[in-house]
Design an enzyme around this catalytic site. Structure first.
Site, PDB file in Angstrom:
ATOM      1  N   ASN A 209      21.216   5.893   8.109  1.00  0.00           N
ATOM      2  CA  ASN A 209      19.963   4.927   8.624  1.00  0.00           C
ATOM      3  C   ASN A 209      19.719   3.160   7.714  1.00  0.00           C
ATOM      4  OD1 ASN A 209      16.719   3.312   9.425  1.00  0.00           O
ATOM      5  ND2 ASN A 209      15.991   4.904   8.990  1.00  0.00           N
ATOM      6  N   THR A 210      20.768   2.182   8.485  1.00  0.00           N
ATOM      7  CA  THR A 210      20.453   0.747   7.865  1.00  0.00           C
ATOM      8  C   THR A 210      19.508   0.311   7.142  1.00  0.00           C
ATOM      9  OG1 THR A 210      22.461   0.990   9.049  1.00  0.00           O
ATOM     10  CG2 THR A 210      21.879  -1.387   7.275  1.00  0.00           C
ATOM     11  N   ASP A 232      18.622  -3.949  18.682  1.00  0.00           N
ATOM     12  CA  ASP A 232      17.687  -3.368  19.284  1.00  0.00           C
ATOM     13  C   ASP A 232      16.375  -4.760  18.986  1.00  0.00           C
ATOM     14  OD1 ASP A 232      15.334  -2.878  20.826  1.00  0.00           O
ATOM     15  OD2 ASP A 232      15.452  -0.713  20.294  1.00  0.00           O
TER      16      ASP A 232
END
Length: 358
Positions: A209-210, A232
């Site tokens: 999860n960056t 996104d």
């Protein structure tokens, strides 16, 4: 009559068979090594970055074990280990693809940057499994082809000329394949006919999860390039906080990028493109323009970002092969091209850290 197996069972059986076929490196027929098919790795297009996913991440960059991702670059001296006791690499990872998706950019960059270690970061489980299987299959194909080439070279009377001819064809053949290969062919591609520089040993992918753990993987000034391709857009205003481009995240990217390093962005949503420009201090929003006119104390809200990044000119982008790969090799880029959509590119260069005032 027994009913056909459910879709989930078919997917699991296919994945297991693909993994076994890839792991059998001693098979004599190199054509048996095929790339995985996307239809068996379907997953939702979105994953909530604020959820507590079951993720594994290092305590610090010095604790990260990269040896399983890049076995060809492991330091042969077993005494060189990191703080977690894992074997060190001969070089550090320096190129990152945030939200790598199905790995199109990784595959395209691998022969273009054969001496650089490239990693893709993806939060979706099935997508990451597809990318990992794809990379393993490509490595196995290159290994078989390299062995076959070595055998043919040994039997030849002029091995040096044959090897020189093979090396000379590598770059041109790979560049032509990247530019001309259509999107559907990536699922059914068989054994390549030429060796690829690096043999895809320099790419890998991890689940992460960056937005939460990016600084846990990369040290200060470690990276030379960061790619954020077709992120996104999160159109709803209440979802804008989930966008991968923000003032907070840009500061983390600047921390990991070395001076002179590049951050590449591309999107097919014009509104998101202007969002990127605003958050890198290139454009001003309506509120910032009014504050600037009124000489408000908040007029320099993006001053910190402006001191860290500068936009790369269009003339430089035309000469950058990474921009071409970013436009043409990614799955989203191919889909936008099929739909005759627009692609908005913005690349930012990391400035040298400003000196402390005397």
């Amino acid at each position: 009559m027994t009913p056909p197996p459910p879709k989930r069972q078919k997917r699991d059986e296919y994945r297991k068979a693909t993994a076994e076929a890839t792991s059998q490196s001693g098979a004599s027929d190199v054509a048996e090594i095929k790339l995985p098919k996307k239809k068996y790795y379907r997953q939702r297009a979105h994953a909530n970055p604020f959820s507590d996913h079951h993720l594994k991440y290092p305590l610090s960059p010095a604790h990260m074990d990269w040896s399983s991702h890049y076995p060809a670059f492991v330091n042969p001296d077993p005494s060189h280990i990191n703080l977690a006791g894992a074997r060190r690499l001969l070089k550090d990872v320096e190129v990152v693809d945030i939200g790598c998706g199905f790995g199109g950019l990784l595959i395209g960059l691998a022969p273009l940057l054969p001496e650089s270690l490239i990693v893709g970061m993806e939060i979706r489980v099935s997508v990451l499994e597809y990318v990992t299987t794809r990379i393993q299959a490509l490595r196995a194909q290159q290994q078989k082809l390299r062995a076959a080439t070595a055998t043919a070279t040994a039997a030849s009377e002029t091995p040096s000329q044959q090897q020189a001819q093979i090396d000379g064809k590598q770059a041109n053949a790979n560049a032509a394949a990247d530019a001309a290969s259509p999107a559907p062919s990536t699922d059914t591609e068989h054994m390549p006919t030429t060796l690829v520089p690096g043999s895809y040993e320099n790419i890998s992918a991890i689940r992460s999860n960056t937005m939460k753990f990016f600084p846990n993987f990369f040290a200060r000034h470690q990276l030379s390039k960061i790619f954020i391709c077709f992120p996104d857009p999160h159109f709803k205003a209440r979802k804008h906080k989930a966008r991968i481009i923000s003032e907070t995240l840009n500061a983390e990217y600047a921390y990991a990028l070395r001076p002179g390093g590049l951050l590449y962005t591309i999107t097919d949503v014009e509104e998101y493109h202007h969002w990127i420009l605003r958050h890198f201090g290139v454009e001003l929003g309506a509120e910032e323009e009014s504050e600037e006119k009124s000489t408000s104390p908040n007029a320099n809200a993006n001053a910190g970002v402006r001191e860290l990044f500068e936009r790369v000119s269009e003339e430089e982008l035309e000469k950058d092969e990474c921009v071409r790969v970013m436009k043409e090799a990614t799955e989203e880029g191919k889909k936008v091209a099929r739909n005759k959509g627009n692609k908005y590119v913005a690349v930012f260069r990391r400035k040298t850290d400003p000196e402390w005032p005397a």
